[in-house]
Write a protein that holds these residues in place. Structure first.
Motif, PDB file in Angstrom:
ATOM      1  N   LEU A   3      41.887 -13.759  25.138  1.00 38.50           N
ATOM      2  CA  LEU A   3      42.118 -13.698  23.698  1.00 38.50           C
ATOM      3  C   LEU A   3      43.466 -14.336  23.387  1.00 38.50           C
ATOM      4  O   LEU A   3      44.472 -14.016  24.025  1.00 38.50           O
ATOM      5  CB  LEU A   3      42.137 -12.243  23.229  1.00 38.50           C
ATOM      6  CG  LEU A   3      40.836 -11.471  23.396  1.00 38.50           C
ATOM      7  CD1 LEU A   3      41.071  -9.987  23.197  1.00 38.50           C
ATOM      8  CD2 LEU A   3      39.801 -11.985  22.412  1.00 38.50           C
ATOM      9  N   ILE A  27      46.088 -11.135  16.878  1.00 39.27           N
ATOM     10  CA  ILE A  27      45.003 -11.973  17.391  1.00 39.27           C
ATOM     11  C   ILE A  27      44.870 -13.237  16.549  1.00 39.27           C
ATOM     12  O   ILE A  27      44.965 -13.187  15.325  1.00 39.27           O
ATOM     13  CB  ILE A  27      43.660 -11.198  17.367  1.00 39.27           C
ATOM     14  CG1 ILE A  27      43.640 -10.123  18.440  1.00 39.27           C
ATOM     15  CG2 ILE A  27      42.459 -12.124  17.525  1.00 39.27           C
ATOM     16  CD1 ILE A  27      43.506 -10.631  19.849  1.00 39.27           C
ATOM     17  N   ASN A  29      42.121 -15.639  15.564  1.00 41.26           N
ATOM     18  CA  ASN A  29      40.666 -15.769  15.597  1.00 41.26           C
ATOM     19  C   ASN A  29      40.277 -17.228  15.758  1.00 41.26           C
ATOM     20  O   ASN A  29      40.855 -18.112  15.141  1.00 41.26           O
ATOM     21  CB  ASN A  29      40.038 -15.195  14.328  1.00 41.26           C
ATOM     22  CG  ASN A  29      40.185 -13.691  14.275  1.00 41.26           C
ATOM     23  OD1 ASN A  29      39.972 -13.020  15.262  1.00 41.26           O
ATOM     24  ND2 ASN A  29      40.565 -13.169  13.122  1.00 41.26           N
ATOM     25  N   GLU A  32      33.945 -19.401  14.431  1.00 39.23           N
ATOM     26  CA  GLU A  32      32.890 -18.396  14.304  1.00 39.23           C
ATOM     27  C   GLU A  32      31.722 -18.704  15.225  1.00 39.23           C
ATOM     28  O   GLU A  32      31.415 -19.871  15.488  1.00 39.23           O
ATOM     29  CB  GLU A  32      32.364 -18.371  12.865  1.00 39.23           C
ATOM     30  CG  GLU A  32      33.316 -17.795  11.866  1.00 39.23           C
ATOM     31  CD  GLU A  32      32.694 -17.729  10.477  1.00 39.23           C
ATOM     32  OE1 GLU A  32      31.566 -18.204  10.263  1.00 39.23           O
ATOM     33  OE2 GLU A  32      33.373 -17.189   9.592  1.00 39.23           O
TER      34      GLU A  32
END
Length: 127
Positions: A3, A27, A29, A32
């Motif tokens: 991550l 985090i 991201n 998607e």
């Protein structure tokens, strides 16, 4: 698999000017994952066709909606649990609490043990 996280400075909530600021990890991201991508990936290690996989996903979504609308907890074993939630304004007396008191309707999510374990074992990459 790891991550990505970044470093951010945050102030104290509710304090004018932010109060004492501290540094936190947050985090980052990524892109998607779409239904199309999930279907393609599942199709690679399954005997099911693309249409079968899509059909199961759509049927699962429909059934989850029905169960949540009935006020039920939807427990998908090791995957997760979904359950209905509401937020309402406070009233002075119980008799004054009606459906008009409800401000927000939502769904809460609790990750299952396998998902949590995977997240804990993923490792981290500071960017």
């Amino acid at each position: 698999m790891s991550l990505d996280y970044k470093v951010v400075e945050k102030g104290q909530p509710g304090v004018a000017g932010g109060g004492t600021k501290k540094i936190y990890a947050q985090i980052v991201n990524g892109k998607e994952a779409t239904i199309d991508e999930l279907v393609d990936d599942i199709e690679k290690f399954s005997a099911l066709s693309e249409a079968d996989i899509r059909g199961v996903i759509i049927a699962l979504e429909n059934e989850i909606q029905k169960k949540l609308a009935q006020g039920r907890i939807v427990r998908l074993e090791k995957l997760d649990s979904l359950y209905p939630a509401i937020s309402s304004k406070g009233e002075e007396e119980a008799e004054k609490v009606t459906s008009a008191s409800i401000r927000k309707v939502g769904v809460n999510y609790r990750a299952g043990s396998r998902i949590l374990k995977t997240m804990q074992e993923a490792g981290f990459n500071k960017i």
